[in-house]
Design a protein around this motif. Structure first.
Motif, PDB file in Angstrom:
ATOM      1  N   ASN A 114       0.797  -1.220   0.000  1.00 46.65           N
ATOM      2  CA  ASN A 114       0.000   0.000   0.000  1.00 46.65           C
ATOM      3  C   ASN A 114       0.834   1.277   0.000  1.00 46.65           C
ATOM      4  O   ASN A 114       0.304   2.363   0.029  1.00 46.65           O
ATOM      5  N   VAL A 115       2.152   1.159   0.017  1.00 45.91           N
ATOM      6  CA  VAL A 115       3.013   2.331  -0.041  1.00 45.91           C
ATOM      7  C   VAL A 115       3.228   2.681  -1.511  1.00 45.91           C
ATOM      8  O   VAL A 115       3.603   1.841  -2.303  1.00 45.91           O
ATOM      9  N   VAL A 116       2.966   3.925  -1.861  1.00 38.50           N
ATOM     10  CA  VAL A 116       3.150   4.376  -3.242  1.00 38.50           C
ATOM     11  C   VAL A 116       4.213   5.458  -3.265  1.00 38.50           C
ATOM     12  O   VAL A 116       4.628   5.965  -2.228  1.00 38.50           O
ATOM     13  N   ASP A 117       4.618   5.824  -4.447  1.00 33.74           N
ATOM     14  CA  ASP A 117       5.634   6.856  -4.608  1.00 33.74           C
ATOM     15  C   ASP A 117       5.126   8.184  -4.047  1.00 33.74           C
ATOM     16  O   ASP A 117       3.996   8.588  -4.316  1.00 33.74           O
ATOM     17  N   LEU A 118       5.959   8.861  -3.276  1.00 33.59           N
ATOM     18  CA  LEU A 118       5.566  10.139  -2.699  1.00 33.59           C
ATOM     19  C   LEU A 118       5.224  11.171  -3.771  1.00 33.59           C
ATOM     20  O   LEU A 118       4.386  12.032  -3.564  1.00 33.59           O
ATOM     21  N   ASN A 119       5.887  11.074  -4.918  1.00 34.58           N
ATOM     22  CA  ASN A 119       5.619  12.026  -5.989  1.00 34.58           C
ATOM     23  C   ASN A 119       4.215  11.844  -6.564  1.00 34.58           C
ATOM     24  O   ASN A 119       3.635  12.773  -7.092  1.00 34.58           O
ATOM     25  N   GLU A 120       3.662  10.638  -6.465  1.00 38.16           N
ATOM     26  CA  GLU A 120       2.321  10.383  -6.986  1.00 38.16           C
ATOM     27  C   GLU A 120       1.238  10.841  -6.019  1.00 38.16           C
ATOM     28  O   GLU A 120       0.094  11.007  -6.401  1.00 38.16           O
ATOM     29  N   ALA A 121       1.574  11.031  -4.752  1.00 40.85           N
ATOM     30  CA  ALA A 121       0.585  11.436  -3.758  1.00 40.85           C
ATOM     31  C   ALA A 121       0.145  12.865  -4.045  1.00 40.85           C
ATOM     32  O   ALA A 121       0.956  13.746  -4.293  1.00 40.85           O
ATOM     33  N   ALA A 122      -1.161  13.079  -4.002  1.00 40.70           N
ATOM     34  CA  ALA A 122      -1.711  14.374  -4.374  1.00 40.70           C
ATOM     35  C   ALA A 122      -1.541  15.426  -3.274  1.00 40.70           C
ATOM     36  O   ALA A 122      -1.249  16.571  -3.564  1.00 40.70           O
ATOM     37  N   THR A 123      -1.700  15.055  -2.043  1.00 38.61           N
ATOM     38  CA  THR A 123      -1.670  16.048  -0.975  1.00 38.61           C
ATOM     39  C   THR A 123      -0.561  15.764   0.021  1.00 38.61           C
ATOM     40  O   THR A 123      -0.031  14.660   0.085  1.00 38.61           O
ATOM     41  N   ARG A 124      -0.258  16.757   0.800  1.00 38.82           N
ATOM     42  CA  ARG A 124       0.750  16.602   1.862  1.00 38.82           C
ATOM     43  C   ARG A 124       0.289  15.552   2.871  1.00 38.82           C
ATOM     44  O   ARG A 124       1.097  14.782   3.370  1.00 38.82           O
ATOM     45  N   GLU A 125      -1.010  15.529   3.168  1.00 37.93           N
ATOM     46  CA  GLU A 125      -1.543  14.550   4.109  1.00 37.93           C
ATOM     47  C   GLU A 125      -1.319  13.125   3.594  1.00 37.93           C
ATOM     48  O   GLU A 125      -0.993  12.229   4.368  1.00 37.93           O
ATOM     49  N   GLU A 126      -1.493  12.931   2.288  1.00 35.89           N
ATOM     50  CA  GLU A 126      -1.250  11.606   1.707  1.00 35.89           C
ATOM     51  C   GLU A 126       0.234  11.240   1.814  1.00 35.89           C
ATOM     52  O   GLU A 126       0.582  10.095   2.090  1.00 35.89           O
ATOM     53  N   GLN A 127       1.095  12.219   1.584  1.00 32.92           N
ATOM     54  CA  GLN A 127       2.530  11.975   1.698  1.00 32.92           C
ATOM     55  C   GLN A 127       2.894  11.587   3.129  1.00 32.92           C
ATOM     56  O   GLN A 127       3.665  10.647   3.348  1.00 32.92           O
ATOM     57  N   ILE A 128       2.325  12.299   4.086  1.00 33.89           N
ATOM     58  CA  ILE A 128       2.584  11.986   5.497  1.00 33.89           C
ATOM     59  C   ILE A 128       2.089  10.582   5.819  1.00 33.89           C
ATOM     60  O   ILE A 128       2.777   9.810   6.491  1.00 33.89           O
ATOM     61  N   GLN A 129       0.923  10.223   5.325  1.00 37.38           N
ATOM     62  CA  GLN A 129       0.379   8.893   5.592  1.00 37.38           C
ATOM     63  C   GLN A 129       1.262   7.801   4.987  1.00 37.38           C
ATOM     64  O   GLN A 129       1.461   6.745   5.581  1.00 37.38           O
ATOM     65  N   ILE A 130       1.809   8.065   3.819  1.00 38.05           N
ATOM     66  CA  ILE A 130       2.708   7.104   3.181  1.00 38.05           C
ATOM     67  C   ILE A 130       3.947   6.880   4.050  1.00 38.05           C
ATOM     68  O   ILE A 130       4.363   5.742   4.286  1.00 38.05           O
ATOM     69  N   VAL A 131       4.513   7.967   4.551  1.00 40.29           N
ATOM     70  CA  VAL A 131       5.687   7.850   5.415  1.00 40.29           C
ATOM     71  C   VAL A 131       5.332   7.112   6.699  1.00 40.29           C
ATOM     72  O   VAL A 131       6.071   6.233   7.152  1.00 40.29           O
ATOM     73  N   LEU A 132       4.182   7.433   7.299  1.00 40.51           N
ATOM     74  CA  LEU A 132       3.756   6.747   8.525  1.00 40.51           C
ATOM     75  C   LEU A 132       3.538   5.253   8.282  1.00 40.51           C
ATOM     76  O   LEU A 132       3.914   4.425   9.113  1.00 40.51           O
ATOM     77  N   ASN A 133       2.944   4.908   7.150  1.00 38.30           N
ATOM     78  CA  ASN A 133       2.749   3.491   6.819  1.00 38.30           C
ATOM     79  C   ASN A 133       4.087   2.779   6.664  1.00 38.30           C
ATOM     80  O   ASN A 133       4.239   1.633   7.087  1.00 38.30           O
ATOM     81  N   ALA A 134       5.053   3.459   6.060  1.00 39.16           N
ATOM     82  CA  ALA A 134       6.378   2.861   5.906  1.00 39.16           C
ATOM     83  C   ALA A 134       7.058   2.712   7.268  1.00 39.16           C
ATOM     84  O   ALA A 134       7.739   1.718   7.514  1.00 39.16           O
ATOM     85  N   LEU A 135       6.852   3.669   8.152  1.00 43.02           N
ATOM     86  CA  LEU A 135       7.434   3.590   9.492  1.00 43.02           C
ATOM     87  C   LEU A 135       6.946   2.364  10.253  1.00 43.02           C
ATOM     88  O   LEU A 135       7.699   1.725  10.980  1.00 43.02           O
TER      89      LEU A 135
END
Length: 187
Positions: A114-135
């Protein structure tokens, strides 16, 4: 009367030191002030390990019991912050170990898929969620070092004291955590 002049230092750390010394000298109100200053920080620290507010509050309460029982043994009042963070970190890790005995571990593939490329994430919140999921996927020892270094801004030496491992081990865990985060975010 003795006058002590601090020419340099963190004012918050100096205040904590004075409160610790006051409490050790018998001023019960000093502990109440330490509680006001540190309780929320400690609860957040426990939550970072457990991801459960209820459990974090229980661990924080247990930490305060330990602080009250052992603060008279604290020789260096300046080290109160790292001392209390070490206590809560150890208690949180013990709680995680106990909980793992009774629960199934996280499904790592679920998070990796479920982790996608940060560049593909539309919003900052999505980017943060991606990082949190990876953590969440990182091993606990790497996740803890990463959070202490980047979120709490502790030095490698302070992290070493909190986690009770050598500075070289902290460096290794930090390096491995960064590398794994890069891989997880790229997938």
């Amino acid at each position: 009367m003795v006058y002590i002049i601090w020419t340099m230092g963190n004012p918050a750390k100096i205040l904590d030191s004075l409160l610790v010394i006051s409490y050790q000298s018998g001023d019960k109100k000093a502990l109440a002030l330490l509680f006001e200053r540190w309780n929320k920080k400690l609860c957040v620290q426990a939550y970072r390990y457990t991801h459960d507010w209820g459990l974090a509050e229980d661990i924080t309460q247990d930490t305060w019991r330990t602080v009250m029982a052992k603060i008279h043994l604290l020789r260096d009042a300046d080290s109160f912050g790292s001392w209390v963070l070490t206590i809560i970190s150890r208690k949180a890790l013990d709680s995680i170990k106990r909980r793992k005995r009774f629960t199934k571990g996280l499904d790592e593939n679920h998070w990796v898929n479920n982790v996608v490329d940060l560049n593909e994430a539309a919003t900052r919140e999505e980017q943060i969620q991606i990082v949190l999921n990876a953590l969440i996927v990182l091993p606990a020892d790497q996740r803890i070092v990463l959070k202490l270094f980047y979120l709490e801004e502790y030095s490698l030496k302070e992290i070493s004291a909190i986690t009770k491992v050598s500075v070289n081990t902290v460096k290794t865990r930090l390096f491995r955590a960064r590398e794994k985060m890069k891989l997880l975010i790229k997938k």
